[in-house]
Design a protein around this motif. Structure first.
Motif, PDB file in Angstrom:
ATOM      1  N   LEU A  12     -14.991 -18.208  76.808  1.00  0.00           N
ATOM      2  CA  LEU A  12     -15.815 -18.353  75.462  1.00  0.00           C
ATOM      3  C   LEU A  12     -17.065 -17.535  75.846  1.00  0.00           C
ATOM      4  N   SER A  13     -17.257 -16.397  75.039  1.00  0.00           N
ATOM      5  CA  SER A  13     -18.512 -15.705  75.648  1.00  0.00           C
ATOM      6  C   SER A  13     -19.461 -15.524  74.300  1.00  0.00           C
ATOM      7  N   ALA A  14     -20.845 -15.737  74.736  1.00  0.00           N
ATOM      8  CA  ALA A  14     -21.872 -15.877  73.832  1.00  0.00           C
ATOM      9  C   ALA A  14     -22.039 -14.358  73.587  1.00  0.00           C
ATOM     10  N   LEU A  15     -22.421 -13.810  72.516  1.00  0.00           N
ATOM     11  CA  LEU A  15     -22.591 -12.566  72.185  1.00  0.00           C
ATOM     12  C   LEU A  15     -23.951 -12.404  71.692  1.00  0.00           C
ATOM     13  N   GLU A  16     -24.396 -13.228  70.788  1.00  0.00           N
ATOM     14  CA  GLU A  16     -25.904 -13.224  70.368  1.00  0.00           C
ATOM     15  C   GLU A  16     -26.147 -14.541  69.512  1.00  0.00           C
ATOM     16  N   ASP A  17     -27.307 -15.006  69.550  1.00  0.00           N
ATOM     17  CA  ASP A  17     -27.836 -16.043  69.037  1.00  0.00           C
ATOM     18  C   ASP A  17     -28.344 -16.018  67.537  1.00  0.00           C
ATOM     19  N   LYS A  18     -28.432 -16.943  66.847  1.00  0.00           N
ATOM     20  CA  LYS A  18     -28.644 -17.007  65.431  1.00  0.00           C
ATOM     21  C   LYS A  18     -29.465 -15.864  65.053  1.00  0.00           C
ATOM     22  N   SER A  19     -30.852 -15.737  66.057  1.00  0.00           N
ATOM     23  CA  SER A  19     -31.822 -14.727  65.527  1.00  0.00           C
ATOM     24  C   SER A  19     -31.350 -13.449  65.882  1.00  0.00           C
ATOM     25  N   GLY A  20     -30.011 -13.038  66.212  1.00  0.00           N
ATOM     26  CA  GLY A  20     -29.593 -11.845  66.504  1.00  0.00           C
ATOM     27  C   GLY A  20     -29.998 -11.106  68.102  1.00  0.00           C
ATOM     28  N   VAL A  21     -30.580 -12.408  68.788  1.00  0.00           N
ATOM     29  CA  VAL A  21     -30.774 -11.941  70.032  1.00  0.00           C
ATOM     30  C   VAL A  21     -29.345 -11.962  70.857  1.00  0.00           C
ATOM     31  N   LYS A  22     -29.248 -10.796  71.678  1.00  0.00           N
ATOM     32  CA  LYS A  22     -28.096 -10.622  72.583  1.00  0.00           C
ATOM     33  C   LYS A  22     -27.998 -11.646  73.506  1.00  0.00           C
ATOM     34  N   ARG A  23     -27.016 -12.448  73.991  1.00  0.00           N
ATOM     35  CA  ARG A  23     -26.935 -13.434  75.278  1.00  0.00           C
ATOM     36  C   ARG A  23     -25.610 -12.882  75.933  1.00  0.00           C
ATOM     37  N   LYS A  24     -25.524 -13.440  77.140  1.00  0.00           N
ATOM     38  CA  LYS A  24     -24.578 -13.138  78.121  1.00  0.00           C
ATOM     39  C   LYS A  24     -24.227 -14.259  78.830  1.00  0.00           C
ATOM     40  N   GLU A  25     -23.863 -15.214  78.256  1.00  0.00           N
ATOM     41  CA  GLU A  25     -23.549 -16.680  78.648  1.00  0.00           C
ATOM     42  C   GLU A  25     -22.047 -16.803  78.580  1.00  0.00           C
ATOM     43  N   GLU A  26     -21.518 -17.373  79.560  1.00  0.00           N
ATOM     44  CA  GLU A  26     -19.797 -17.391  79.514  1.00  0.00           C
ATOM     45  C   GLU A  26     -19.228 -18.850  79.765  1.00  0.00           C
ATOM     46  N   LEU A  27     -18.359 -19.469  79.076  1.00  0.00           N
ATOM     47  CA  LEU A  27     -17.795 -20.586  79.409  1.00  0.00           C
ATOM     48  C   LEU A  27     -16.086 -20.122  79.951  1.00  0.00           C
ATOM     49  N   GLN A  28     -15.745 -20.486  80.966  1.00  0.00           N
ATOM     50  CA  GLN A  28     -14.314 -20.498  81.076  1.00  0.00           C
ATOM     51  C   GLN A  28     -13.764 -21.587  81.749  1.00  0.00           C
ATOM     52  N   PHE A  29     -12.624 -21.997  81.406  1.00  0.00           N
ATOM     53  CA  PHE A  29     -11.967 -23.303  81.759  1.00  0.00           C
ATOM     54  C   PHE A  29     -10.556 -23.328  81.702  1.00  0.00           C
ATOM     55  N   ASP A  30      -9.685 -23.813  82.433  1.00  0.00           N
ATOM     56  CA  ASP A  30      -8.178 -23.796  82.220  1.00  0.00           C
ATOM     57  C   ASP A  30      -7.931 -25.291  81.683  1.00  0.00           C
ATOM     58  N   PHE A  31      -6.862 -25.602  80.650  1.00  0.00           N
ATOM     59  CA  PHE A  31      -6.649 -26.766  80.433  1.00  0.00           C
ATOM     60  C   PHE A  31      -4.857 -26.743  79.808  1.00  0.00           C
ATOM     61  N   GLU A  32      -4.698 -28.141  79.892  1.00  0.00           N
ATOM     62  CA  GLU A  32      -3.350 -28.353  79.501  1.00  0.00           C
ATOM     63  C   GLU A  32      -3.099 -28.690  78.045  1.00  0.00           C
ATOM     64  N   ASN A  33      -1.942 -28.558  77.311  1.00  0.00           N
ATOM     65  CA  ASN A  33      -1.813 -28.984  76.219  1.00  0.00           C
ATOM     66  C   ASN A  33      -0.252 -29.137  75.999  1.00  0.00           C
ATOM     67  N   HIS A  34       0.004 -30.219  75.111  1.00  0.00           N
ATOM     68  CA  HIS A  34       1.468 -30.656  75.178  1.00  0.00           C
ATOM     69  C   HIS A  34       2.229 -29.645  74.116  1.00  0.00           C
ATOM     70  N   ASP A  35       1.472 -28.983  73.339  1.00  0.00           N
ATOM     71  CA  ASP A  35       1.929 -28.071  72.497  1.00  0.00           C
ATOM     72  C   ASP A  35       1.863 -26.584  72.827  1.00  0.00           C
ATOM     73  N   ASP A  36       2.765 -25.610  72.084  1.00  0.00           N
ATOM     74  CA  ASP A  36       2.695 -24.260  72.275  1.00  0.00           C
ATOM     75  C   ASP A  36       1.559 -23.721  71.272  1.00  0.00           C
ATOM     76  N   ILE A  37       0.331 -23.516  71.546  1.00  0.00           N
ATOM     77  CA  ILE A  37      -0.760 -23.358  70.733  1.00  0.00           C
ATOM     78  C   ILE A  37      -0.662 -22.089  70.169  1.00  0.00           C
ATOM     79  N   PHE A  38       0.228 -21.171  70.604  1.00  0.00           N
ATOM     80  CA  PHE A  38       0.295 -19.812  69.992  1.00  0.00           C
ATOM     81  C   PHE A  38       1.063 -19.933  68.808  1.00  0.00           C
ATOM     82  N   ASP A  39       2.145 -20.768  68.996  1.00  0.00           N
ATOM     83  CA  ASP A  39       3.223 -21.088  67.828  1.00  0.00           C
ATOM     84  C   ASP A  39       2.623 -21.911  66.627  1.00  0.00           C
ATOM     85  N   ILE A  40       1.523 -22.533  67.121  1.00  0.00           N
ATOM     86  CA  ILE A  40       0.999 -23.326  66.036  1.00  0.00           C
ATOM     87  C   ILE A  40       0.085 -22.369  65.132  1.00  0.00           C
ATOM     88  N   VAL A  41      -0.572 -21.635  65.831  1.00  0.00           N
ATOM     89  CA  VAL A  41      -1.538 -20.610  65.167  1.00  0.00           C
ATOM     90  C   VAL A  41      -0.638 -19.741  64.216  1.00  0.00           C
TER      91      VAL A  41
END
Length: 96
Positions: A12-41
């Protein structure tokens, strides 16, 4: 990681805040799920549950992240009232 589950990586990359100010924050994590999320999408998009395909993707990702936490922590007091409502919601969603 449990081999009964699918494994995903989310960035998840932050692009800009609600005022339009550019941001360069990022969250990255691995996770498990019992479903095929791509199929559900794909299924939610094909049923046109939402007018925009982007909304379907946002919905599924948020729902699957949330419900997996709920399932893994179903005895947590925070979720005690939500369980029955979530079960009813999921049945309604699957009937769409």
């Amino acid at each position: 990681m449990n081999k009964k589950n699918y494994t995903y990586s989310l960035i998840l990359s932050a692009l800009e805040d609600k005022s339009g100010v550019k941001r360069k924050e990022e969250l990255q994590f691995d996770f498990e799920n019992h479903d095929d999320i791509f199929d559900i999408v794909d299924r939610i998009k094909s049923k046109s549950v939402f007018e925009e395909e982007k909304t379907a993707t946002e919905f599924v990702i948020g729902l699957k992240l949330f419900t997996e936490v709920l399932l893994k922590n179903r005895k947590h007091p925070l979720f005690e009232e939500l369980g029955p409502q979530m079960a009813a919601f999921m049945k309604k969603l699957k009937s769409q």
